[in-house]
Motif scaffolding. Sequence first.
Motif, PDB file in Angstrom:
ATOM      1  N   PHE A 253      50.412 -52.437  31.473  1.00 21.16           N
ATOM      2  CA  PHE A 253      50.292 -54.560  32.025  1.00 21.16           C
ATOM      3  C   PHE A 253      52.439 -54.479  32.452  1.00 21.16           C
ATOM      4  O   PHE A 253      52.694 -54.337  31.957  1.00 21.16           O
ATOM      5  N   ILE A 268      46.342 -50.294  23.406  1.00 23.90           N
ATOM      6  CA  ILE A 268      46.697 -51.758  24.398  1.00 23.90           C
ATOM      7  C   ILE A 268      45.793 -53.085  23.469  1.00 23.90           C
ATOM      8  O   ILE A 268      46.754 -54.010  23.513  1.00 23.90           O
ATOM      9  N   PRO A 272      48.155 -54.286  20.431  1.00 25.82           N
ATOM     10  CA  PRO A 272      49.190 -54.280  21.663  1.00 25.82           C
ATOM     11  C   PRO A 272      50.580 -54.555  21.016  1.00 25.82           C
ATOM     12  O   PRO A 272      51.001 -55.974  19.490  1.00 25.82           O
ATOM     13  N   THR A 277      51.950 -58.500  26.170  1.00 28.68           N
ATOM     14  CA  THR A 277      50.587 -58.171  26.043  1.00 28.68           C
ATOM     15  C   THR A 277      49.673 -59.220  25.356  1.00 28.68           C
ATOM     16  O   THR A 277      47.899 -59.175  25.300  1.00 28.68           O
TER      17      THR A 277
END
Lengths: 286, 454
Positions: A253, A268, A272, A277
């Motif tokens: 990211f 992710i 996250p 993010t």
Amino acid sequence: MTNLENAQMDMLAGKVKMTQQSVNTAMNPSDALDRPIRLTARDVTVHYGAKQALHGISIDIPDRAVTSFIGPSGCGKSTFLRCINRMNDTIEGAKVGGTIKLDGEDVYDPNLDVVELRARIGMVFQKPNPFPKSIYENVAYGPRIHGLARNKADLDEIVISSLRKAGLFEEVKDRLGEAGTGLSGGQQQRLCIARAIAVGPEVILMDEPCSALDPIATAIIEELIDELRENYTIVIVTHSMQQAARVSQKTAFFHLGNLIEEGVTEDIFTNPVNKQTQDYIMGRIG
Amino acid sequence: MTDLLGTGRKAANERTQLVRAGLRRRHRNEQAFRILGIVAICCALGFVALLFTDVLRKGIPAFHQATLHLDVTYDPTLLNVDPVPERTAGQSDADFNAARLAWQRSVAMLNWNKVVEAALRTVTPAGLEIDSRQLLTIPETNARHVIREAFVANPNLLGRTRSFDLLASANVDNWVKGNIDRELGDAQQQMPAQARALVDGWVADGTITQDFAWGLFTNVDSRAAPASAGLAGAFMGSLYMMLVVIVLAVPIGVASAIYLEEFAPKSRLTDLIEVNINNLAAVPSIVFGLLGAAVFINFFHLPRSAPLVGGLVLTLMTLPTIIIATRAALQGVSPALRQAALGLGASKTQMVFHHVLPVTFPSILTATIIGVAQALGETAPLLLIGMNAFVASVPGSIVDQATALPVQIFLWQGNENRNFFEARTSAAIMVLLGLMILLNAVAIFLRTRLERRA
Ligand SMILES: Nc1ncnc2c1ncn2[C@@H]1O[C@H](COP(=O)(O)OP(=O)(O)OP(=O)(O)O)[C@@H](O)[C@H]1O
Ligand SMILES: [Mg+2]
């Protein structure tokens, strides 16, 4: 078909809600980071004139897996992608710092020929950009300039198998002599992928390859990327988080020229670490 | 006033009213602009039509010319000439050639006007009194050369009669075409009364007709015999110059444009070069003529009045046009195409020659042809390197003396025999315009063909 339509509806609504289930529809992501590292970037910075576009990016890209770059518009995803095959060299005023290594070899080594580098690292662009030549010539061009085919039969074989791998052969086999620009957008993009594959690259960089395509063509390309993963190291830039979730094993990211967070795609999207993010994935930035 | 961005029905209605109120003005503006455009185009077309009708009206008569049909007798009593020398046994080549030359010289010394006069007298009505000087003003002065050349080519004509189509003099041509007021008194007429009467009679009985003027295309310029003046010399001169321009300007121009646009590093120097090229395109063409005279003739001592020097000057003049147009074409190529090639690992040269040039080729070609056409029509710089000299022969190479079509037009335009040369000038303009249209048609043809193929 209905799944696809649902996905489209979600996208149209602009509501990107990643559920556990939609991540699981991607292939098993757990093996992503066990793989050997193909590309390593350390402290990569890019200046466009006086303006700094990337602030020290360090990331490892695993072999034979799909790595996706996500992040809001203007955060430097394309810029970083272009560093990898040195396409930034062609942009006036662009200055790249830091190191990028492909199999331990410095990509920016002055002794390294960029022509050779680009034969090893292929690229697919956001907008399909076939040459204004025949379908055959489009695919044959790369092998021809690199001298990969000894004779016409070899070349034919390369062209046909590249088109096959790109999932385009059945659609165009009767009109290889027709202009590549006469194909539909999705077909053109697959032609561009076939063209990139024909050179036999080890790495394929894709900059938003589906942004100009409709959901059906997108689904075809995503499926294709998934198949290509077996043999190639793929890096893809995308604005669609579903796409990142569906096709990639590793996700990075970016935000404002910084790499905020990177890791296994599943991690992710599901938990996250970084607040930014989280916000992006929840649709709060960008 | 309600909320400008209100979403209620009332606000929406009000906005519609506002849009509608503006709509009439917008449509009016659009209409006015369209009318303006149509008027402008009509004006332009009108002037073009005016120009063309004027040139055509004046020029078309020049394609037909008063021609005398005469039976000429090679009368041995008038032509006191030895038989043509035969080769005798044991005679050397040199001796034989010397003998032949001597014979030819003796033929040239004969009074051929007598033969012409005799031929004219055979068709002169018995009652008409006209002295030989006046009679000989009717055919063009080159008539005796035509008759003599025929004899040199075929000495067997002695004692025989052959029919000739001889050009009538410029004055006769004017008279026959009605360019001269018949009511003017003798003092103002260019031909004496008897000659006028004779010509009228010959027109009536078909001895003089208006035939197609092939000489306009096959003859060179002439001052002694204006009726025989033609464009062959100027045409070849122009052709040689175009050859020089195409051979030099096209490769140099296209190559410089490609280098500057694709390869040259962007620096102060290349910026300076770019500015200078743009300025050169605006330099008056006569300056290039001065430069050509100074550099090519005075410094390099190239021959004066030669198509080589003319071509070099026109090359200098055309280069900026070709460079600018080619660069514009190269700039127009989409970056996506360049990226596609580079992304595949094509080198810069491969990118340019495999992808960029093929795409831009039609535009470069058109620009080049237009540049060459512009050079073809250029007059001023040629005057300064002596290409307005009177040249009475067709140039055989690029270093022979020559003139060019536009210069020929300029020279004829200034000829003192206005009545006759006004039409010739317009005819020459028609030939030049025809060439231009041909060049442009070729450009359009090639362009559409190449574009279809691409
Ligand atoms: N050729 C260029 N010259 C100058 N600045 C550039 C150039 N290309 C990109 N930039 C700048 O660099 C920054 C990063 O751009 P980049 O194209 O990498 O963003 P991106 O993440 O790919 O955005 P998007 O998702 O909209 O494609 C932006 O601020 C952009 O303005
Ligand atoms: Mg981008």
